[in-house]
Write an enzyme that holds these catalytic residues in place. Structure first.
Site, PDB file in Angstrom:
ATOM      1  N   GLY A  52      64.641  48.351  26.402  1.00  0.00           N
ATOM      2  CA  GLY A  52      65.596  47.617  25.581  1.00  0.00           C
ATOM      3  C   GLY A  52      65.799  48.159  24.190  1.00  0.00           C
ATOM      4  O   GLY A  52      66.229  47.453  23.283  1.00  0.00           O
ATOM      5  N   THR A  53      65.516  49.453  23.988  1.00  0.00           N
ATOM      6  CA  THR A  53      65.718  50.042  22.659  1.00  0.00           C
ATOM      7  C   THR A  53      66.974  50.910  22.617  1.00  0.00           C
ATOM      8  O   THR A  53      67.246  51.538  21.600  1.00  0.00           O
ATOM      9  CB  THR A  53      64.504  50.886  22.233  1.00  0.00           C
ATOM     10  OG1 THR A  53      64.165  51.765  23.303  1.00  0.00           O
ATOM     11  CG2 THR A  53      63.314  49.999  21.920  1.00  0.00           C
ATOM     12  N   GLY A  54      67.713  50.956  23.725  1.00  0.00           N
ATOM     13  CA  GLY A  54      69.000  51.646  23.691  1.00  0.00           C
ATOM     14  C   GLY A  54      69.089  52.943  24.483  1.00  0.00           C
ATOM     15  O   GLY A  54      70.008  53.725  24.266  1.00  0.00           O
ATOM     16  N   SER A  85      60.119  52.192  24.409  1.00  0.00           N
ATOM     17  CA  SER A  85      60.021  50.825  24.926  1.00  0.00           C
ATOM     18  C   SER A  85      61.327  50.410  25.598  1.00  0.00           C
ATOM     19  O   SER A  85      62.388  50.916  25.241  1.00  0.00           O
ATOM     20  CB  SER A  85      59.741  49.856  23.788  1.00  0.00           C
ATOM     21  OG  SER A  85      58.590  50.251  23.098  1.00  0.00           O
ATOM     22  N   SER A 100      38.797  41.658  17.943  1.00  0.00           N
ATOM     23  CA  SER A 100      39.377  40.672  17.039  1.00  0.00           C
ATOM     24  C   SER A 100      38.587  39.374  17.077  1.00  0.00           C
ATOM     25  O   SER A 100      38.833  38.472  16.298  1.00  0.00           O
ATOM     26  CB  SER A 100      40.844  40.435  17.363  1.00  0.00           C
ATOM     27  OG  SER A 100      40.946  39.665  18.528  1.00  0.00           O
ATOM     28  N   LYS A 118      48.784  34.564  16.425  1.00  0.00           N
ATOM     29  CA  LYS A 118      47.522  33.825  16.399  1.00  0.00           C
ATOM     30  C   LYS A 118      47.612  32.638  15.441  1.00  0.00           C
ATOM     31  O   LYS A 118      47.154  31.536  15.757  1.00  0.00           O
ATOM     32  CB  LYS A 118      46.387  34.754  15.981  1.00  0.00           C
ATOM     33  CG  LYS A 118      46.016  35.771  17.068  1.00  0.00           C
ATOM     34  CD  LYS A 118      45.010  36.766  16.538  1.00  0.00           C
ATOM     35  CE  LYS A 118      44.549  37.712  17.619  1.00  0.00           C
ATOM     36  NZ  LYS A 118      43.683  38.774  17.075  1.00  0.00           N
ATOM     37  N   SER A 164      69.678  53.475  27.811  1.00  0.00           N
ATOM     38  CA  SER A 164      70.838  53.568  28.703  1.00  0.00           C
ATOM     39  C   SER A 164      72.129  53.469  27.894  1.00  0.00           C
ATOM     40  O   SER A 164      73.140  54.070  28.247  1.00  0.00           O
ATOM     41  CB  SER A 164      70.753  52.521  29.816  1.00  0.00           C
ATOM     42  OG  SER A 164      71.520  51.402  29.522  1.00  0.00           O
TER      43      SER A 164
END
Ligand code: ADP
Length: 638
Positions: free
Chosen positions: A70-72, A68, A520, A563, A74
């Protein structure tokens, strides 16, 4: 498995309370937390990726990182560059080739030497020019003097002087051409290069030769001076990082592969019609380690040969989205806040309570019991917004209140849209949160990744002309249609009414941008249909989410936290959720008082809570229990 091996250094309680949000750290603020010097020691979690990066740096292997945003990824690539030896860094010079001006020569020298060489050439050129000027003025003086004294011809003298002047100017251009072009200069670097070529066009990635508008006539810039390095050349002896690798065009991916294979790559003009396209340098070194990144999708779309190249000569790692929530890990998150404060450089320190609030948010965003989110770019965003709010108020420290305000402000586009949507629907009175209505149930859906919306479902039963049908309107996605089919199976089983003679219309009121997220909504649909069939009202102060099995079991769904919050915002005071989802509930305190959360495992429980009036309801619920009794008796065993 804690990510960075470096322990958080600060006062830690001897007897740590398992539930302590700061993991037993006894601090007043982030000021007391020391941030490690090396980037690799600042990485939180991602132990596998971190190990791979350390290993790959030693062995000089390429790495593919999938995960994902923004998980580190770079961050780890940068950390790898820090780990590479800087002794090996090189400078690259491009020289004029007197034999072929369009094929400049390339020389590689140890870092720092490049500048010296260029300086020496400049000095030499300066001396030569001085000598030339001196000579030029002497000759001009002689010619002028001669013309005046001997021939008495002023005009002729000036003309001759002009010609001599131009001849010298012209000639000195030749000596400029002798100065090499330093395209890679590592003189002042303290670490191996890190080049981020994400989204780079061909020229920025592979190098380019500038166009020369004056291609002839003595005004031209020599071709070697127009050569520009690409990221693959600047990353020599360091790290080349490319995120979203699949978006790189195929031609560039092929060239990238060549650069990796050969360890060198000539620079040529990238735009075909430019004069630069005629120029091609000797090969320029491209001895970099490549870190390619992307999501799972990226891997599928990337050039297969490039992928197998990385795979065959390197590592592939998957980035974690969450990590187990332990006291030790929470101490790392405390340090994360300190790291982000230090990195920004302008933010005030965070108070202990403010840090706790950030950690609570990390828990909430994990969406998984006993875990903390590793999408740390976004969490870092919360830290910055909180800090900015505090700064705006000239506060000396960031307080819990600042973080709470920031949470409101740093909402995703989807959240803002959802809120706007709720507001607008309130205007149109589409939201009903009180009283009873037949055939109408407040369902819940998720928009984007992190915003809930209330989505009412309406059902109506009409006599059918032909065989009974289930007709669904509104923006139904295929999955929702399936849910409707599933529900109709249960209804057919239990209803007294001869359902085969009836049409059942189901409508998702204003399904809007998000559409209906599949399964759902199935307990919602079932409740609406049963209410319509039997003519019994449904409690409108109640919202629900849950998936339904053909036997009537209520199965877990995604996004319960968002929700529940949406239901609370819309004014409902009860929410039904699948019992199996109870562990995923991480709603904020402010909502906790607003709604009651009711876990259920069977559709009969849903009806028991949702339907109006004792006698009719009791008989309905009893009927449903008897028909799907097998599911219930299993339930009782648990
Ligand atoms: P990616 O490349 O995976 O999209 P980045 O490495 O650019 O993410 O992360 C952006 C910022 O978020 C980093 O500079 C850092 O401040 C923070 N960050 C992300 N992941 C981590 C991590 N695992 N540990 C510490 N900080 C992180």
């Amino acid at each position: 498995d804690l990510g960075s091996d470096v322990e958080v250094t600060a006062d830690v309680a001897d007897d740590i309370d398992e539930d302590d949000l700061l993991g037993g750290l006894r601090i007043d603020s982030t000021e007391e937390i020391q941030v490690p010097d090396r980037l690799v020691d600042q990485v939180i979690g991602q132990e596998h990726a971190r190990d791979v990066v350390i290993k790959a740096a030693k062995q000089r292997r390429h790495v593919m990182m999938i995960g994902s945003p923004g998980t580190g990824k770079s961050m780890l690539a940068k950390a790898m560059a820090e780990l590479l030896p800087k002794e090996e860094l090189q400078d690259v010079l491009v020289y004029h080739n007197p034999d072929d001006g369009n094929n400049p020569k390339v020389r590689t020298v140890p870092a720092g030497k490049g500048e010296q060489i260029v300086e020496a050439h400049k000095e030499e050129a300066r001396k030569r020019n001085q000598m030339r000027s001196f000579l030029m003025w002497i000759i001009i003086a002689i010619v002028l003097g001669y013309s005046l004294i001997i021939a008495g011809q002023i005009l002729l003298g000036i003309l001759a002087a002009g010609i001599i002047y131009l001849a010298f100017r012209y000639g000195s251009r030749g000596s400029d051409a002798m100065i090499p072009n330093l395209i890679v200069n590592n003189a002042d670097e303290t670490a191996a290069p890190f080049e981020d070529a994400t989204g780079a066009h061909a020229g920025a990635l592979l190098g380019d030769v500038r166009h020369d508008p004056f291609q002839s006539g003595g005004m031209e810039t020599p071709s070697h001076d127009r050569v520009e390095p690409g990221a693959i050349h600047k990353a020599n002896k360091g790290v080349l990082f490319i995120d979203e690798i699949n978006t790189l065009d195929i031609r560039s991916q092929q060239h990238l592969m060549t650069a990796i294979q050969e360890g060198e790559f000539s620079i040529t003009g990238q735009s075909e019609r430019s004069s630069g396209a005629m120029v091609q340098t000797e090969p320029v070194p491209t001895d970099f380690i490549m870190i390619a990144a992307g999501n799972l999708d990226a891997m599928e779309n990337m050039h297969p040969a490039l992928r197998s190249r990385i795979k065959g000569y390197g590592y592939e790692v998957y980035m974690d989205d969450t990590i187990e929530d332990t006291p030790e890990m929470r101490r790392k998150y405390v340090r994360f806040v300190a790291q982000e404060v230090e990195k920004d450089g302008r933010l005030p320190d965070f108070s202990a309570e403010a840090i706790e609030e950030v950690i609570l948010e990390a828990r909430r965003r994990a969406g998984r019991k006993g875990h903390l989110t590793l999408e740390l770019r976004n969490l870092g965003g919360l830290v910055r917004v909180s800090g900015d709010i505090a700064r705006g108020q000239d506060a000396e420290m960031v307080t819990r209140d600042h973080v709470l305000q920031a949470k409101g402000r740093s909402r995703s586009i989807e959240q803002q849209l959802a809120d706007d949507y709720i507001e607008r629907r309130k205007d149109y009175e589409l939201q009903v949160a009180e009283g009873y209505q037949v055939g109408r149930v407040n369902g819940l859906a998720v928009m984007g990744e992190d915003s809930g919306i209330m989505l009412p479902v309406m059902a109506e039963v009409t006599p059918s002309q032909g065989p009974g049908e289930v007709i669904a309107t509104g923006q139904l996605k295929e999955m929702a249609q399936e849910a409707v089919d599933n529900v109709s199976a249960i209804i057919k089983k239990f209803s007294d009414e001869n359902i085969s003679e009836k049409d059942i219309h189901i409508q998702f009121v204003q399904a809007g941008q998000g559409g209906v997220d599949g399964d759902s909504a199935s307990i919602t649909v079932a409740t609406a249909v049963i209410s319509a069939l039997e003519g019994v009202g449904v409690d409108q102060s109640l919202a629900m989410t849950g998936s339904l099995s053909v036997r009537g079991d209520v199965l877990p769904v995604g996004g319960v936290t968002h929700k529940i919050e949406a239901a609370a915002k819309t004014g409902c005071d009860k929410v039904i959720i699948p019992a199996a989802n109870m562990q995923d509930v991480m709603i904020e305190d402010e909502y906790r008082e607003m709604v009651e959360i009711i876990p259920v495992s069977h559709i009969s429980e849903v009806l028991d809570i949702a339907l109006e009036g004792e006698p009719e309801k009791d008989s309905l619920v009893a009927r449903l229990k008897s028909i799907t009794g097998s599911a219930l008796s299993q339930e009782n065993k648990v």
